[in-house]
Design a protein around this motif. Structure first.
Motif, PDB file in Angstrom:
ATOM      1  N   UNK A  70       0.826  -1.206   0.000  1.00  0.00           N
ATOM      2  CA  UNK A  70       0.000   0.000   0.000  1.00  0.00           C
ATOM      3  C   UNK A  70       0.863   1.260   0.000  1.00  0.00           C
ATOM      4  N   UNK A  71       1.955   1.237   0.747  1.00  0.00           N
ATOM      5  CA  UNK A  71       2.865   2.388   0.779  1.00  0.00           C
ATOM      6  C   UNK A  71       3.435   2.652  -0.610  1.00  0.00           C
ATOM      7  N   UNK A  72       3.841   1.592  -1.296  1.00  0.00           N
ATOM      8  CA  UNK A  72       4.381   1.736  -2.658  1.00  0.00           C
ATOM      9  C   UNK A  72       3.337   2.365  -3.578  1.00  0.00           C
ATOM     10  N   UNK A 130      -8.585   7.695   1.041  1.00  0.00           N
ATOM     11  CA  UNK A 130      -8.337   7.241   2.417  1.00  0.00           C
ATOM     12  C   UNK A 130      -9.338   6.179   2.886  1.00  0.00           C
ATOM     13  N   UNK A 131     -10.606   6.313   2.480  1.00  0.00           N
ATOM     14  CA  UNK A 131     -11.597   5.309   2.871  1.00  0.00           C
ATOM     15  C   UNK A 131     -11.266   3.943   2.287  1.00  0.00           C
ATOM     16  N   UNK A 181      -7.263  -2.186   5.089  1.00  0.00           N
ATOM     17  CA  UNK A 181      -6.591  -2.532   6.339  1.00  0.00           C
ATOM     18  C   UNK A 181      -7.511  -3.235   7.337  1.00  0.00           C
ATOM     19  N   UNK A 182      -8.774  -2.839   7.363  1.00  0.00           N
ATOM     20  CA  UNK A 182      -9.693  -3.409   8.346  1.00  0.00           C
ATOM     21  C   UNK A 182     -10.311  -4.722   7.882  1.00  0.00           C
ATOM     22  N   UNK A 183     -10.614  -4.838   6.597  1.00  0.00           N
ATOM     23  CA  UNK A 183     -11.397  -5.978   6.109  1.00  0.00           C
ATOM     24  C   UNK A 183     -10.536  -6.981   5.369  1.00  0.00           C
ATOM     25  N   UNK A 184     -10.001  -6.588   4.219  1.00  0.00           N
ATOM     26  CA  UNK A 184      -9.298  -7.574   3.393  1.00  0.00           C
ATOM     27  C   UNK A 184      -7.921  -7.909   3.939  1.00  0.00           C
ATOM     28  N   UNK A 185      -7.377  -7.095   4.813  1.00  0.00           N
ATOM     29  CA  UNK A 185      -6.172  -7.452   5.569  1.00  0.00           C
ATOM     30  C   UNK A 185      -6.529  -8.200   6.848  1.00  0.00           C
ATOM     31  N   UNK A 221     -21.224   5.318  -3.045  1.00  0.00           N
ATOM     32  CA  UNK A 221     -21.145   6.746  -2.724  1.00  0.00           C
ATOM     33  C   UNK A 221     -20.149   7.000  -1.603  1.00  0.00           C
ATOM     34  N   UNK A 222     -20.138   6.138  -0.594  1.00  0.00           N
ATOM     35  CA  UNK A 222     -19.261   6.322   0.560  1.00  0.00           C
ATOM     36  C   UNK A 222     -17.796   6.093   0.211  1.00  0.00           C
ATOM     37  N   UNK A 223     -17.534   5.131  -0.684  1.00  0.00           N
ATOM     38  CA  UNK A 223     -16.155   4.760  -0.992  1.00  0.00           C
ATOM     39  C   UNK A 223     -15.668   5.274  -2.341  1.00  0.00           C
ATOM     40  N   UNK A 224     -16.515   5.952  -3.090  1.00  0.00           N
ATOM     41  CA  UNK A 224     -16.086   6.501  -4.371  1.00  0.00           C
ATOM     42  C   UNK A 224     -15.816   5.446  -5.419  1.00  0.00           C
TER      43      UNK A 224
END
Length: 221
Positions: free
Chosen positions: A9-11, A39-40, A46-50, A178-181
């Motif tokens: 993700x950093x890359x 950011x969402x 990070x919360x779900x698929x990680x 809408x929330x996550x674009x």
């Protein structure tokens, strides 16, 4: 697993911003820059698929050949050199693959595309998620192939199913779009995202083949 996925993700975020013009990511009027992922989206990853697969792989059963190996060196670090090598390889593969899909979804850049930033960003987001779902199979062993004891951990498969179901909801439920674009992806888009994400398995098999060769030489000596 978490170190490798987070470095990926950093890359994506660093080079997606630094090389935005090269990738065809152009800021509009009044915008200082355009982020490759919102950011969402990062929070979701990070919360779900990680999170779900990381918890499940924590209860992975021990390798059947574990007792045939030499004892671990007491001086060896918790995160070994092999782990650091895999973190480096996987983060580069994830980063390049995700940015390549982002580039392919936009006009201009190195790979000509036709979509807008929302479509391209959704494809990049989905590719990163799939990279991480494929990647969980790669870190279950330092040397064993990806298919080794593939169905030994039912919790892992349950976590992957849950993560994928939630990812589908983010892509196709209007309120979550809408929330996550995000936007809904076509079958062709899914094929591209899945094909690119599967390259993490190829990279894993190549790295493990090298490690197995090193181990055989060390045993022979």
């Amino acid at each position: 697993y978490l170190l490798s996925t987070n470095m990926g993700e950093v890359v994506v975020m660093f080079f997606g911003v630094a090389l935005g013009a090269v990738l065809g990511v152009v800021a509009g009027r009044g915008e200082a820059l355009v982020l490759p992922l919102l950011p969402t989206m990062i929070l979701w990853v990070n919360l779900v698929t990680d999170g779900f697969p990381a918890l499940a792989v924590g209860v992975d059963p021990a390798d059947r050949e574990l007792m045939e190996r030499a004892p671990r060196d007491r001086a060896e670090a918790v995160v070994t050199r092999r782990m650091w090598a895999w973190i480096a390889v996987s983060s580069v593969v994830m980063g390049l693959g995700t940015l390549g899909v982002l580039d392919a979804g936009l006009p201009g850049g190195m790979i000509e595309g036709e979509g807008g930033i929302r479509e391209a960003r959704t494809m990049a987001f989905n590719t990163l998620v799939l990279f991480q779902l494929f990647g969980v199979f790669c870190i279950r062993s330092d040397t064993a192939p990806v298919g080794h004891q593939l169905f030994a951990n039912g919790w892992l498969w349950l976590s992957l199913a849950a993560a994928l179901a939630l990812q589908l909801a983010v892509l196709y439920v209007p309120a979550l779009q809408l929330a996550f674009g995000t936007v809904g992806l076509s079958a062709g888009d899914w094929a591209l995202c899945t094909g690119v994400a599967a390259t993490i398995v190829v990279a894993s098999e190549m790295v493990k083949a090298c490690w197995r060769r090193v181990d055989r030489r060390a045993t022979a000596c």
